[in-house]
Design an enzyme around this catalytic site. Structure first.
Site, PDB file in Angstrom:
ATOM      1  N   ASN A 138      -9.999   5.455   1.801  1.00 30.58           N
ATOM      2  CA  ASN A 138      -9.069   5.254   0.695  1.00 30.58           C
ATOM      3  C   ASN A 138      -9.144   6.429  -0.265  1.00 30.58           C
ATOM      4  OD1 ASN A 138      -7.485   2.758   0.724  1.00 30.58           O
ATOM      5  ND2 ASN A 138      -9.452   1.700   0.791  1.00 30.58           N
ATOM      6  N   GLU A 188       0.844  -1.211   0.000  1.00 29.42           N
ATOM      7  CA  GLU A 188       0.000   0.000   0.000  1.00 29.42           C
ATOM      8  C   GLU A 188       0.871   1.251   0.000  1.00 29.42           C
ATOM      9  OE1 GLU A 188      -2.539   1.687  -0.274  1.00 29.42           O
ATOM     10  OE2 GLU A 188      -4.359   0.522   0.053  1.00 29.42           O
ATOM     11  N   ASN A 242      -4.962   3.860   7.821  1.00 27.44           N
ATOM     12  CA  ASN A 242      -5.031   3.265   6.491  1.00 27.44           C
ATOM     13  C   ASN A 242      -4.453   4.253   5.480  1.00 27.44           C
ATOM     14  OD1 ASN A 242      -5.763   0.843   5.029  1.00 27.44           O
ATOM     15  ND2 ASN A 242      -7.339   2.060   4.013  1.00 27.44           N
ATOM     16  N   ASP A 271      -9.946   1.644  -4.230  1.00 25.06           N
ATOM     17  CA  ASP A 271      -8.852   1.688  -3.265  1.00 25.06           C
ATOM     18  C   ASP A 271      -8.103   3.001  -3.507  1.00 25.06           C
ATOM     19  OD1 ASP A 271      -6.730   0.908  -1.409  1.00 25.06           O
ATOM     20  OD2 ASP A 271      -7.413  -1.144  -1.692  1.00 25.06           O
ATOM     21  N   ARG A 288      -6.761   1.425  13.427  1.00 21.99           N
ATOM     22  CA  ARG A 288      -5.436   1.499  12.834  1.00 21.99           C
ATOM     23  C   ARG A 288      -5.475   2.513  11.685  1.00 21.99           C
ATOM     24  NH1 ARG A 288      -4.844  -0.471   7.765  1.00 21.99           N
ATOM     25  NH2 ARG A 288      -6.210  -2.130   7.001  1.00 21.99           N
TER      26      ARG A 288
END
Length: 291
Positions: free
Chosen positions: A156, A15, A101, A204, A99
């Site tokens: 995202n 990522e 991203n 994404d 968390r």
């Protein structure tokens, strides 16, 4: 457009690709593998993180930021890969069980960080997402943290208009990319759907080219979509990976597109690789963190 893997490395969940033009270096992460990676020429450096890491962004001061589960840290790039020197910079999201991203810097060099319920187990296994506990936060170089959105599922894509007045930001749990007007005080207006769910997998990460077209990676869609500035499909680029996760423009002329990917149950040979391909239109520069 031929596609090649830039290294032999295969991530569990690759990522956050970032191209640093001054050093001609590609930064990215393996979230589930807890690795921050940098490619300069043919040399890959890997820093093993103590926690899941979602972004790896160089700073104007010469070090880098890494977004870990417990906070945003500075990483000394001269520290060894197995003993990374980390210094806590700030805690953006204090919500237990979340968390980081998505994370990118705007034109002013401020970090925008999207968080979500942690969906990765200690051994890298998938965990179910049961709540929309994520948020979007802006982090200034003086360590100030400003909450901008709450109640997010899977944040995202973070892209800004050239004039800085609008933000393109998605929630993959909704399958949509949304556009937000940015008020003069920095707060965001209500979301407008810019590109909604389709049959090409879920949205994404994204990059934008010099013509204002958005290149969006489609999770489980094995493709990228090039979307027009008004949110229509210009073309679909099929990929030899199951789960492309994000992309960034790089190379000396910004005409090399780097694409990160994740492992999948389909076990395609290139799943988890960073792919590269040459494109006709250059992309826009990434911005380092200003601190």
């Amino acid at each position: 457009m031929p596609l090649t893997a830039v290294t032999q490395h295969r991530a569990r969940l690759g990522e956050g690709p970032f191209w640093d033009a001054p050093t001609q270096a590609l930064y990215w992460v393996d979230i589930a593998g807890k690795q921050a990676l940098r490619l300069i020429g043919n040399n890959v450096q890997i820093w093993q993180m103590p926690e899941h890491v979602s972004a790896f962004i160089p700073c104007a001061s010469g070090d880098a930021l890494v977004t870990l589960s417990s906070g945003v840290y500075r990483l000394d790039l001269d520290s060894p890969g197995l003993e990374p020197r980390l210094t806590l910079f700030c805690i953006a999201d204090p919500q237990p069980g979340n968390r980081p991203n998505e994370a990118r810097c705007d034109a002013q060099g401020r970090l925008w960080l999207g968080t979500m319920q942690n969906n990765i187990g200690d051994n890298g296994e998938d965990l179910p997402i049961e709540r929309r506990s994520g948020g979007l936060f802006r982090i200034d170089p003086d360590q100030r943290v400003t909450p901008l959105l709450l109640g997010l599922g899977i944040p995202n894509t973070l892209l800004w208009s050239d004039d800085g007045t609008t933000l393109l930001f998605g929630d993959s749990l909704d399958g949509a990319l949304n556009r937000y007007f940015i008020h003069t005080d920095g707060n965001l207006d209500n979301a407008e759907i810019w590109y909604g769910p389709d049959q090409n997998g879920g949205p994404d990460g994204s990059a934008v080219d010099a013509e204002g077209y958005v290149w969006n990676a489609r999770w489980d869609g094995s493709c990228l979509l090039r979307l027009t500035p008004d949110g229509k499909v210009d073309r679909r680029i099929d990929l030899p990976v199951s789960r492309p996760t994000s992309c960034v423009f790089g190379g000396e002329d910004l005409k090399t597109l780097y694409i990160t990917s994740a492992q999948s149950p389909r076990n395609h040979p290139l799943d988890g690789a960073v792919l590269s391909m040459r494109v006709d239109v250059p992309g826009k520069l990434c911005t380092r963190f200003a601190g």
